[in-house]
Design a protein around this motif. Sequence first.
Motif, PDB file in Angstrom:
ATOM      1  N   LYS A  20       0.822  -1.213   0.000  1.00 51.40           N
ATOM      2  CA  LYS A  20       0.000   0.000   0.000  1.00 51.40           C
ATOM      3  C   LYS A  20       0.862   1.271   0.000  1.00 51.40           C
ATOM      4  CE  LYS A  20      -4.041   2.059   2.131  1.00 51.40           C
ATOM      5  NZ  LYS A  20      -5.082   1.925   3.155  1.00 51.40           N
ATOM      6  N   SER A  21       1.864   1.322   0.858  1.00 48.86           N
ATOM      7  CA  SER A  21       2.697   2.538   0.916  1.00 48.86           C
ATOM      8  C   SER A  21       3.507   2.712  -0.372  1.00 48.86           C
ATOM      9  CB  SER A  21       3.622   2.511   2.131  1.00 48.86           C
ATOM     10  OG  SER A  21       4.512   1.416   2.054  1.00 48.86           O
ATOM     11  N   LEU A  22       3.962   1.602  -0.951  1.00 49.15           N
ATOM     12  CA  LEU A  22       4.711   1.698  -2.209  1.00 49.15           C
ATOM     13  C   LEU A  22       3.787   2.102  -3.361  1.00 49.15           C
ATOM     14  CD1 LEU A  22       7.050  -1.400  -1.837  1.00 49.15           C
ATOM     15  CD2 LEU A  22       7.703   1.031  -1.689  1.00 49.15           C
ATOM     16  N   ALA A  23       2.550   1.609  -3.341  1.00 47.18           N
ATOM     17  CA  ALA A  23       1.583   1.999  -4.374  1.00 47.18           C
ATOM     18  C   ALA A  23       1.260   3.488  -4.268  1.00 47.18           C
ATOM     19  CB  ALA A  23       0.317   1.159  -4.272  1.00 47.18           C
ATOM     20  N   LEU A  24       1.161   3.987  -3.048  1.00 46.78           N
ATOM     21  CA  LEU A  24       0.925   5.426  -2.857  1.00 46.78           C
ATOM     22  C   LEU A  24       2.112   6.243  -3.373  1.00 46.78           C
ATOM     23  CD1 LEU A  24      -0.744   5.481   0.671  1.00 46.78           C
ATOM     24  CD2 LEU A  24      -1.815   6.092  -1.516  1.00 46.78           C
ATOM     25  N   LEU A  25       3.310   5.765  -3.126  1.00 46.45           N
ATOM     26  CA  LEU A  25       4.509   6.435  -3.630  1.00 46.45           C
ATOM     27  C   LEU A  25       4.492   6.457  -5.162  1.00 46.45           C
ATOM     28  CD1 LEU A  25       7.347   7.677  -3.347  1.00 46.45           C
ATOM     29  CD2 LEU A  25       8.230   5.333  -3.247  1.00 46.45           C
ATOM     30  N   ALA A  26       4.218   5.310  -5.774  1.00 48.67           N
ATOM     31  CA  ALA A  26       4.166   5.244  -7.233  1.00 48.67           C
ATOM     32  C   ALA A  26       3.064   6.154  -7.765  1.00 48.67           C
ATOM     33  CB  ALA A  26       3.950   3.804  -7.694  1.00 48.67           C
ATOM     34  N   TYR A  27       1.928   6.152  -7.105  1.00 53.24           N
ATOM     35  CA  TYR A  27       0.808   7.002  -7.542  1.00 53.24           C
ATOM     36  C   TYR A  27       1.179   8.480  -7.487  1.00 53.24           C
ATOM     37  CZ  TYR A  27      -3.704   9.264  -7.845  1.00 53.24           C
ATOM     38  OH  TYR A  27      -4.733  10.087  -8.227  1.00 53.24           O
ATOM     39  N   SER A  28       1.960   8.872  -6.502  1.00 52.60           N
ATOM     40  CA  SER A  28       2.360  10.284  -6.389  1.00 52.60           C
ATOM     41  C   SER A  28       3.189  10.718  -7.597  1.00 52.60           C
ATOM     42  CB  SER A  28       3.129  10.531  -5.090  1.00 52.60           C
ATOM     43  OG  SER A  28       4.427   9.966  -5.153  1.00 52.60           O
ATOM     44  N   VAL A  29       3.799   9.763  -8.284  1.00 52.29           N
ATOM     45  CA  VAL A  29       4.603  10.075  -9.472  1.00 52.29           C
ATOM     46  C   VAL A  29       3.790   9.901 -10.750  1.00 52.29           C
ATOM     47  CG1 VAL A  29       6.664   9.419 -10.802  1.00 52.29           C
ATOM     48  CG2 VAL A  29       6.736   9.412  -8.299  1.00 52.29           C
ATOM     49  N   VAL A  30       3.102   8.766 -10.902  1.00 52.45           N
ATOM     50  CA  VAL A  30       2.442   8.455 -12.179  1.00 52.45           C
ATOM     51  C   VAL A  30       1.006   8.950 -12.268  1.00 52.45           C
ATOM     52  CG1 VAL A  30       3.923   6.463 -12.631  1.00 52.45           C
ATOM     53  CG2 VAL A  30       1.728   6.126 -11.483  1.00 52.45           C
ATOM     54  N   LYS A  31       0.388   9.259 -11.149  1.00 52.96           N
ATOM     55  CA  LYS A  31      -0.975   9.788 -11.100  1.00 52.96           C
ATOM     56  C   LYS A  31      -2.012   8.871 -11.745  1.00 52.96           C
ATOM     57  CE  LYS A  31       0.516  13.718  -9.429  1.00 52.96           C
ATOM     58  NZ  LYS A  31       1.181  13.539  -8.165  1.00 52.96           N
ATOM     59  N   LEU A  56      21.190  -6.139   0.408  1.00 54.13           N
ATOM     60  CA  LEU A  56      20.560  -5.003   1.073  1.00 54.13           C
ATOM     61  C   LEU A  56      21.532  -4.420   2.093  1.00 54.13           C
ATOM     62  CD1 LEU A  56      16.919  -6.273   1.727  1.00 54.13           C
ATOM     63  CD2 LEU A  56      17.704  -4.719  -0.053  1.00 54.13           C
ATOM     64  N   ARG A  57      21.752  -3.114   1.983  1.00 55.18           N
ATOM     65  CA  ARG A  57      22.680  -2.445   2.908  1.00 55.18           C
ATOM     66  C   ARG A  57      21.930  -1.564   3.902  1.00 55.18           C
ATOM     67  NH1 ARG A  57      25.719  -3.067  -1.696  1.00 55.18           N
ATOM     68  NH2 ARG A  57      27.859  -3.727  -1.365  1.00 55.18           N
ATOM     69  N   GLY A  58      20.663  -1.774   3.971  1.00 52.82           N
ATOM     70  CA  GLY A  58      19.826  -1.002   4.876  1.00 52.82           C
ATOM     71  C   GLY A  58      18.460  -1.641   4.931  1.00 52.82           C
ATOM     72  N   PRO A  59      17.492  -0.912   5.442  1.00 55.55           N
ATOM     73  CA  PRO A  59      16.147  -1.474   5.551  1.00 55.55           C
ATOM     74  C   PRO A  59      15.532  -1.745   4.174  1.00 55.55           C
ATOM     75  CG  PRO A  59      16.327   0.610   6.754  1.00 55.55           C
ATOM     76  CD  PRO A  59      17.594   0.427   6.001  1.00 55.55           C
ATOM     77  N   PHE A  60      14.711  -2.772   4.113  1.00 59.13           N
ATOM     78  CA  PHE A  60      14.008  -3.106   2.875  1.00 59.13           C
ATOM     79  C   PHE A  60      13.184  -1.915   2.397  1.00 59.13           C
ATOM     80  CE2 PHE A  60      10.095  -4.473   0.820  1.00 59.13           C
ATOM     81  CZ  PHE A  60      10.606  -5.121  -0.294  1.00 59.13           C
ATOM     82  N   GLU A  61      12.565  -1.184   3.326  1.00 61.93           N
ATOM     83  CA  GLU A  61      11.696  -0.059   2.987  1.00 61.93           C
ATOM     84  C   GLU A  61      12.441   0.976   2.134  1.00 61.93           C
ATOM     85  OE1 GLU A  61      12.330  -1.040   6.170  1.00 61.93           O
ATOM     86  OE2 GLU A  61      10.428  -1.975   6.711  1.00 61.93           O
ATOM     87  N   THR A  62      13.671   1.250   2.505  1.00 60.99           N
ATOM     88  CA  THR A  62      14.482   2.228   1.779  1.00 60.99           C
ATOM     89  C   THR A  62      14.782   1.734   0.374  1.00 60.99           C
ATOM     90  OG1 THR A  62      15.484   2.918   3.872  1.00 60.99           O
ATOM     91  CG2 THR A  62      16.622   3.568   1.847  1.00 60.99           C
ATOM     92  N   TYR A  63      15.199   0.483   0.280  1.00 61.90           N
ATOM     93  CA  TYR A  63      15.498  -0.113  -1.025  1.00 61.90           C
ATOM     94  C   TYR A  63      14.251  -0.127  -1.904  1.00 61.90           C
ATOM     95  CZ  TYR A  63      16.285  -3.722  -4.509  1.00 61.90           C
ATOM     96  OH  TYR A  63      16.350  -4.408  -5.683  1.00 61.90           O
ATOM     97  N   ALA A  64      13.129  -0.586  -1.358  1.00 60.88           N
ATOM     98  CA  ALA A  64      11.893  -0.710  -2.120  1.00 60.88           C
ATOM     99  C   ALA A  64      11.388   0.653  -2.578  1.00 60.88           C
ATOM    100  CB  ALA A  64      10.832  -1.423  -1.289  1.00 60.88           C
ATOM    101  N   ALA A  65      11.433   1.649  -1.697  1.00 59.83           N
ATOM    102  CA  ALA A  65      10.953   2.986  -2.056  1.00 59.83           C
ATOM    103  C   ALA A  65      11.784   3.573  -3.193  1.00 59.83           C
ATOM    104  CB  ALA A  65      10.987   3.901  -0.831  1.00 59.83           C
ATOM    105  N   ARG A  66      13.085   3.405  -3.112  1.00 57.16           N
ATOM    106  CA  ARG A  66      13.959   3.914  -4.172  1.00 57.16           C
ATOM    107  C   ARG A  66      13.680   3.204  -5.501  1.00 57.16           C
ATOM    108  NH1 ARG A  66      18.584   3.272  -1.833  1.00 57.16           N
ATOM    109  NH2 ARG A  66      19.064   1.289  -2.790  1.00 57.16           N
ATOM    110  N   ALA A  67      13.534   1.890  -5.437  1.00 54.51           N
ATOM    111  CA  ALA A  67      13.284   1.107  -6.654  1.00 54.51           C
ATOM    112  C   ALA A  67      11.931   1.464  -7.271  1.00 54.51           C
ATOM    113  CB  ALA A  67      13.346  -0.388  -6.332  1.00 54.51           C
ATOM    114  N   VAL A  68      10.905   1.594  -6.455  1.00 54.90           N
ATOM    115  CA  VAL A  68       9.575   1.928  -6.972  1.00 54.90           C
ATOM    116  C   VAL A  68       9.554   3.345  -7.537  1.00 54.90           C
ATOM    117  CG1 VAL A  68       7.174   2.351  -6.277  1.00 54.90           C
ATOM    118  CG2 VAL A  68       8.328   0.234  -5.602  1.00 54.90           C
ATOM    119  N   LYS A  69      10.216   4.268  -6.868  1.00 58.78           N
ATOM    120  CA  LYS A  69      10.260   5.633  -7.383  1.00 58.78           C
ATOM    121  C   LYS A  69      10.979   5.661  -8.733  1.00 58.78           C
ATOM    122  CE  LYS A  69      11.491  10.367  -6.317  1.00 58.78           C
ATOM    123  NZ  LYS A  69      12.082  11.292  -5.371  1.00 58.78           N
ATOM    124  N   ASN A  70      12.104   4.949  -8.844  1.00 56.32           N
ATOM    125  CA  ASN A  70      12.823   4.897 -10.117  1.00 56.32           C
ATOM    126  C   ASN A  70      11.978   4.254 -11.206  1.00 56.32           C
ATOM    127  OD1 ASN A  70      15.070   6.178  -9.086  1.00 56.32           O
ATOM    128  ND2 ASN A  70      16.145   4.282  -8.635  1.00 56.32           N
TER     129      ASN A  70
END
Length: 182
Positions: A20-31, A56-70
């Motif tokens: 859900k949080s990753l989908a919201l992040l993606a939605y904020s970019v792609v609308k 992974l060199r940190g939390p999964f959340e950080t990696y996933a957010a960066r990947a989804v945003k990209n």
Amino acid sequence: MQETPFSLEQFELLFKEHFKSLALLAYSVVKDKDVAKDIVQEFFVKFWETQHTIQLRGPFETYAARAVKNRSLNHIARQEVQDKHQQHFAAMSPEHPDADHGDREQFYQRLSHAIDCMPEQRRRVFLMSAAENKKYAEIARELNISINTVKFHIKAAYVFLRNEAFMPLWIGVFIFLKKIFL
């Protein structure tokens, strides 16, 4: 910090916790809600397939957010290019009132003939990219060639098409190929 690879249960938990949080992040970019969900689902599929190679060199959340945003930004960039091609190609489409049927037929014949005249490897690489929408790395892996060789073949294919077909084919070639081959 979680070591990969994840078990199926751990992966399902990650998916449920973060979708859900990753989908919201993606939605904020792609609308677009559906596109955002697709981007996140594609991320998780790719992550599952390649998790054994990811450190992974940190939390999964950080990696996933960066990947989804990209992925979201890449989607926007691809969409802009596709929209530009569609606008240019619209003037030549059968629905356009000013378009001459004979000109369109000649365009399609020249394009088809030009593609057929390419060397086999170049044609295969070009069609995998243009018609099948595969990424350079994917093509390179499937054909066991370098990414630079893929880039060379695609660039050479476009130069050849522009010269052979006597028209600015780069404007509509993606749309045309998708209609024919997909």
